[in-house]
Design a protein around this motif. Structure first.
Motif, PDB file in Angstrom:
ATOM      1  N   ALA A 142      51.254   7.849   8.137  1.00 40.19           N
ATOM      2  CA  ALA A 142      52.411   8.404   8.531  1.00 40.19           C
ATOM      3  C   ALA A 142      52.854   9.514   7.598  1.00 40.19           C
ATOM      4  O   ALA A 142      53.357  10.654   7.986  1.00 40.19           O
ATOM      5  CB  ALA A 142      53.594   7.556   8.450  1.00 40.19           C
ATOM      6  N   LYS A 143      52.549   9.725   6.310  1.00 38.31           N
ATOM      7  CA  LYS A 143      52.600  10.649   5.426  1.00 38.31           C
ATOM      8  C   LYS A 143      51.644  11.861   5.752  1.00 38.31           C
ATOM      9  O   LYS A 143      52.396  12.798   5.913  1.00 38.31           O
ATOM     10  CB  LYS A 143      52.359  10.097   4.258  1.00 38.31           C
ATOM     11  N   GLU A 144      50.504  11.595   6.139  1.00 35.14           N
ATOM     12  CA  GLU A 144      49.772  12.841   6.511  1.00 35.14           C
ATOM     13  C   GLU A 144      50.316  13.328   7.605  1.00 35.14           C
ATOM     14  O   GLU A 144      50.069  14.598   7.834  1.00 35.14           O
ATOM     15  CB  GLU A 144      48.439  12.314   6.562  1.00 35.14           C
ATOM     16  N   SER A 145      50.641  12.701   8.611  1.00 31.69           N
ATOM     17  CA  SER A 145      51.082  13.328  10.020  1.00 31.69           C
ATOM     18  C   SER A 145      52.291  14.132   9.654  1.00 31.69           C
ATOM     19  O   SER A 145      52.721  15.241  10.152  1.00 31.69           O
ATOM     20  CB  SER A 145      51.079  12.103  11.119  1.00 31.69           C
ATOM     21  N   TYR A 146      53.116  13.401   8.815  1.00 31.65           N
ATOM     22  CA  TYR A 146      54.518  14.123   8.493  1.00 31.65           C
ATOM     23  C   TYR A 146      54.338  15.349   7.848  1.00 31.65           C
ATOM     24  O   TYR A 146      54.889  16.518   8.058  1.00 31.65           O
ATOM     25  CB  TYR A 146      55.564  13.216   7.843  1.00 31.65           C
ATOM     26  N   GLU A 147      53.367  15.395   6.653  1.00 32.17           N
ATOM     27  CA  GLU A 147      53.226  16.638   5.934  1.00 32.17           C
ATOM     28  C   GLU A 147      52.438  17.539   6.988  1.00 32.17           C
ATOM     29  O   GLU A 147      52.860  18.837   6.652  1.00 32.17           O
ATOM     30  CB  GLU A 147      52.108  16.314   4.938  1.00 32.17           C
ATOM     31  N   GLU A 148      51.277  17.432   7.716  1.00 35.51           N
ATOM     32  CA  GLU A 148      51.011  18.329   8.631  1.00 35.51           C
ATOM     33  C   GLU A 148      52.004  19.124   9.643  1.00 35.51           C
ATOM     34  O   GLU A 148      52.144  20.084   9.687  1.00 35.51           O
ATOM     35  CB  GLU A 148      49.901  17.629   9.627  1.00 35.51           C
ATOM     36  N   GLU A 149      53.208  18.269  10.067  1.00 33.32           N
ATOM     37  CA  GLU A 149      54.235  18.668  10.767  1.00 33.32           C
ATOM     38  C   GLU A 149      55.061  19.685  10.229  1.00 33.32           C
ATOM     39  O   GLU A 149      55.209  20.539  10.504  1.00 33.32           O
ATOM     40  CB  GLU A 149      54.857  17.306  11.297  1.00 33.32           C
ATOM     41  N   ILE A 150      55.627  19.106   9.127  1.00 35.57           N
ATOM     42  CA  ILE A 150      56.622  20.011   8.395  1.00 35.57           C
ATOM     43  C   ILE A 150      55.917  21.144   7.523  1.00 35.57           C
ATOM     44  O   ILE A 150      56.617  22.168   7.486  1.00 35.57           O
ATOM     45  CB  ILE A 150      57.320  19.092   7.252  1.00 35.57           C
ATOM     46  N   THR A 151      54.773  21.092   7.477  1.00 36.74           N
ATOM     47  CA  THR A 151      53.933  22.239   6.726  1.00 36.74           C
ATOM     48  C   THR A 151      54.082  23.440   7.943  1.00 36.74           C
ATOM     49  O   THR A 151      54.294  24.486   7.503  1.00 36.74           O
ATOM     50  CB  THR A 151      52.561  21.832   6.481  1.00 36.74           C
ATOM     51  N   ILE A 152      53.640  23.099   9.094  1.00 37.48           N
ATOM     52  CA  ILE A 152      53.698  24.174  10.285  1.00 37.48           C
ATOM     53  C   ILE A 152      55.023  24.616  10.460  1.00 37.48           C
ATOM     54  O   ILE A 152      55.329  25.947  10.615  1.00 37.48           O
ATOM     55  CB  ILE A 152      52.968  23.400  11.412  1.00 37.48           C
TER      56      ILE A 152
ATOM     57  N   LYS B 266      58.872  22.190   1.182  1.00 38.30           N
ATOM     58  CA  LYS B 266      57.917  21.151   1.560  1.00 38.30           C
ATOM     59  C   LYS B 266      58.221  19.787   0.528  1.00 38.30           C
ATOM     60  O   LYS B 266      57.999  18.864   0.852  1.00 38.30           O
ATOM     61  CB  LYS B 266      56.678  21.891   1.473  1.00 38.30           C
ATOM     62  N   GLN B 267      58.198  20.374  -0.701  1.00 39.85           N
ATOM     63  CA  GLN B 267      58.476  19.414  -1.812  1.00 39.85           C
ATOM     64  C   GLN B 267      59.907  18.469  -1.297  1.00 39.85           C
ATOM     65  O   GLN B 267      59.663  17.475  -1.415  1.00 39.85           O
ATOM     66  CB  GLN B 267      58.718  19.897  -3.000  1.00 39.85           C
ATOM     67  N   LEU B 268      60.764  19.049  -1.011  1.00 35.22           N
ATOM     68  CA  LEU B 268      62.116  18.426  -0.553  1.00 35.22           C
ATOM     69  C   LEU B 268      61.917  17.543   0.580  1.00 35.22           C
ATOM     70  O   LEU B 268      62.368  16.438   0.587  1.00 35.22           O
ATOM     71  CB  LEU B 268      63.011  19.568  -0.595  1.00 35.22           C
ATOM     72  N   LEU B 269      61.169  17.883   1.500  1.00 33.56           N
ATOM     73  CA  LEU B 269      60.997  17.132   2.767  1.00 33.56           C
ATOM     74  C   LEU B 269      60.065  16.185   2.432  1.00 33.56           C
ATOM     75  O   LEU B 269      60.376  14.983   3.138  1.00 33.56           O
ATOM     76  CB  LEU B 269      60.517  18.091   3.960  1.00 33.56           C
ATOM     77  N   MET B 270      59.017  16.247   1.484  1.00 31.83           N
ATOM     78  CA  MET B 270      58.342  15.223   1.227  1.00 31.83           C
ATOM     79  C   MET B 270      58.884  14.033   0.340  1.00 31.83           C
ATOM     80  O   MET B 270      58.767  12.926   0.731  1.00 31.83           O
ATOM     81  CB  MET B 270      57.108  15.684   0.583  1.00 31.83           C
ATOM     82  N   GLN B 271      59.804  14.461  -0.469  1.00 36.50           N
ATOM     83  CA  GLN B 271      60.693  13.514  -1.218  1.00 36.50           C
ATOM     84  C   GLN B 271      61.603  12.664  -0.085  1.00 36.50           C
ATOM     85  O   GLN B 271      61.946  11.607  -0.193  1.00 36.50           O
ATOM     86  CB  GLN B 271      61.451  14.229  -2.128  1.00 36.50           C
ATOM     87  N   TYR B 272      62.063  13.579   0.875  1.00 40.05           N
ATOM     88  CA  TYR B 272      62.876  12.884   1.976  1.00 40.05           C
ATOM     89  C   TYR B 272      62.107  11.837   2.588  1.00 40.05           C
ATOM     90  O   TYR B 272      62.657  10.980   2.995  1.00 40.05           O
ATOM     91  CB  TYR B 272      63.335  14.054   2.748  1.00 40.05           C
ATOM     92  N   PHE B 273      60.881  12.224   2.903  1.00 35.62           N
ATOM     93  CA  PHE B 273      60.011  11.096   3.384  1.00 35.62           C
ATOM     94  C   PHE B 273      59.747   9.957   2.582  1.00 35.62           C
ATOM     95  O   PHE B 273      59.685   8.734   3.363  1.00 35.62           O
ATOM     96  CB  PHE B 273      58.689  11.935   3.915  1.00 35.62           C
ATOM     97  N   ASP B 274      59.540  10.059   1.138  1.00 38.71           N
ATOM     98  CA  ASP B 274      59.043   9.183   0.368  1.00 38.71           C
ATOM     99  C   ASP B 274      60.374   8.003   0.207  1.00 38.71           C
ATOM    100  O   ASP B 274      60.171   6.847   0.272  1.00 38.71           O
ATOM    101  CB  ASP B 274      58.899   9.507  -0.843  1.00 38.71           C
TER     102      ASP B 274
ATOM    103  N   VAL C 105      60.906   6.455   4.294  1.00 40.62           N
ATOM    104  CA  VAL C 105      59.694   6.096   5.204  1.00 40.62           C
ATOM    105  C   VAL C 105      59.836   4.695   5.435  1.00 40.62           C
ATOM    106  O   VAL C 105      59.251   4.138   6.869  1.00 40.62           O
ATOM    107  CB  VAL C 105      58.178   6.378   4.377  1.00 40.62           C
ATOM    108  N   GLU C 106      59.860   3.774   4.580  1.00 39.11           N
ATOM    109  CA  GLU C 106      60.032   2.300   4.905  1.00 39.11           C
ATOM    110  C   GLU C 106      61.076   1.881   5.914  1.00 39.11           C
ATOM    111  O   GLU C 106      60.822   0.967   6.859  1.00 39.11           O
ATOM    112  CB  GLU C 106      60.325   1.354   3.553  1.00 39.11           C
ATOM    113  N   LYS C 107      62.295   2.571   5.895  1.00 41.03           N
ATOM    114  CA  LYS C 107      63.419   2.360   6.792  1.00 41.03           C
ATOM    115  C   LYS C 107      62.952   2.958   8.178  1.00 41.03           C
ATOM    116  O   LYS C 107      63.144   2.184   9.153  1.00 41.03           O
ATOM    117  CB  LYS C 107      64.550   3.176   6.262  1.00 41.03           C
ATOM    118  N   TRP C 108      62.147   3.983   8.281  1.00 42.11           N
ATOM    119  CA  TRP C 108      61.654   4.421   9.592  1.00 42.11           C
ATOM    120  C   TRP C 108      60.463   3.445  10.154  1.00 42.11           C
ATOM    121  O   TRP C 108      60.848   3.205  11.283  1.00 42.11           O
ATOM    122  CB  TRP C 108      60.998   5.842   9.467  1.00 42.11           C
TER     123      TRP C 108
END
Length: 338
Positions: A160-170, A122-130, A133-136
């Motif tokens: 976007a981060k909340e949505s992404y975090e909820e998705e990757i958590t599941i 989860k931490q790895l994917l959230m760091q990947y999001f950060d 995110v601007e590019k996306w």
């Protein structure tokens, strides 16, 4: 008449010596075998075995097998991968192996827990999001994103981060639950083997536990001393048959030396023979892992501990009996000379 009596006594002594020799050797070796079994089953041996396994590269061997199976890295996204050594550090694998080992010994169900790996992912994917995110958002919104003020950009990123975090958590939870179930199933197969079930049935039938062997070792220790006492009785009977003459002490000493010598010879030579066999062509050309050799050596040292102990006792007792016989001969000779 006296000469005839002496001849009969000598004949009886010789016959009894022949009859008692296999009994003395047999009971001596039997006591060594019992004490060796007690040594092998001493409480705590299972953890000593694990420590030897870990110390001599057993954990490294399993860890390298894991890396061969998974590869050095696992690709998560097109431009994102995780190093297996980071996801599953060797220290964690070592702890899991130890917990599985203890659970199997104690007959307890073991469930693999990958909560630490789940958090890491989860931490790895959230760091990947950060990092992206601007590019996306620019790719998705185009100029609208660039024209938005900082407050709006932050709000968009937060949503976007909340949505992404909820998705990757599941997603991560589902993946880890599936992996946990798969690994737990592999461990469960150990409990379902015929050998494991039969052993647990044996424990229930005889009232002994694999991990609590204090009572069993006490029984073996008592049995060892009883058999050793029988061996000493046979030696005493041999002395009586010789009427405690010097020949009786020398014969009894010789029997004790032979018994003790055979046991010491076996105790010192067998480990070397086993080691040579492990490194010989019996390995079918494959390299024998160092930890396996060390484990076999460790087990053999426990198995032969009783033989070494009783062997040394037999040698010491034999030498003392022979010295007593020689002393009696000297005393007799001096009396005759006087």
């Amino acid at each position: 008449m006296k000469k005839q009596t002496n001849v009969v006594a000598i004949v009886i002594a010789v016959i009894m010596s022949v009859l008692l020799f296999p009994m003395i050797v047999g009971t001596g070796m039997a006591s060594g075998a019992i004490f060796s079994a007690e040594s092998l089953l001493q409480p705590g041996r299972e953890m000593e075995l694990y420590d030897a396994f870990a110390e001599h590269g057993g954990i490294d061997w399993i860890y390298e097998m894991l890396l061969e199976e998974t590869g050095e890295s696992i690709e998560i996204e097109e431009d994102l991968s995780v190093q297996v050594r980071e996801l599953f550090p060797k220290e964690d694998i070592s702890l899991v192996i130890k917990e599985i080992y203890q659970s199997v010994l104690e007959g307890e169900e073991y469930t693999v827990d990958l909560a630490k790996q789940e958090q890491f992912m989860k931490q790895l994917l959230m760091q990947y999001f950060d990092d992206n995110v601007e590019k996306w958002l620019r790719e998705e919104l185009g100029e609208q994103y660039d024209l938005a003020d900082e407050a709006l950009k932050e709000e968009i990123v937060t949503v976007a981060k909340e949505s992404y975090e909820e998705e990757i958590t599941i997603l991560v939870m589902e993946e880890m639950d599936e992996l946990e179930a798969e690994l737990t199933g592999i461990v469960q197969e150990i409990y379902e083997t015929e050998e494991y079930r039969e052993f647990r049935q044996w424990e229930a039938e005889y009232g002994y536990s694999l991990t609590d062997r204090t009572e069993l070792c006490a029984v073996l220790n008592l049995a060892g001393y009883i058999v050793l006492g029988i061996c000493c009785f046979f030696l005493l009977l041999l002395l009586i048959c010789h009427l405690f003459r010097p020949s009786g002490f020398i014969t009894a000493g010789a029997f004790a030396v032979i018994t003790g010598g055979l046991m010491k010879l076996g105790g010192t030579s067998l480990p070397k023979v086993v080691e040579l066999l492990l490194h010989s062509e019996l390995a079918e050309g494959e390299e024998v892992p160092e930890f396996f050799v060390k484990l076999v050596e460790e087990v053999f040292s426990w198995c032969l501990d009783g033989f070494n102990k009783i062997g040394m006792l037999g040698l010491s007792a034999g030498i003392i009996l022979i010295l007593v016989g020689i002393l009696l001969l000297v005393i007799r000779k001096n009396r005759m000379a006087a």
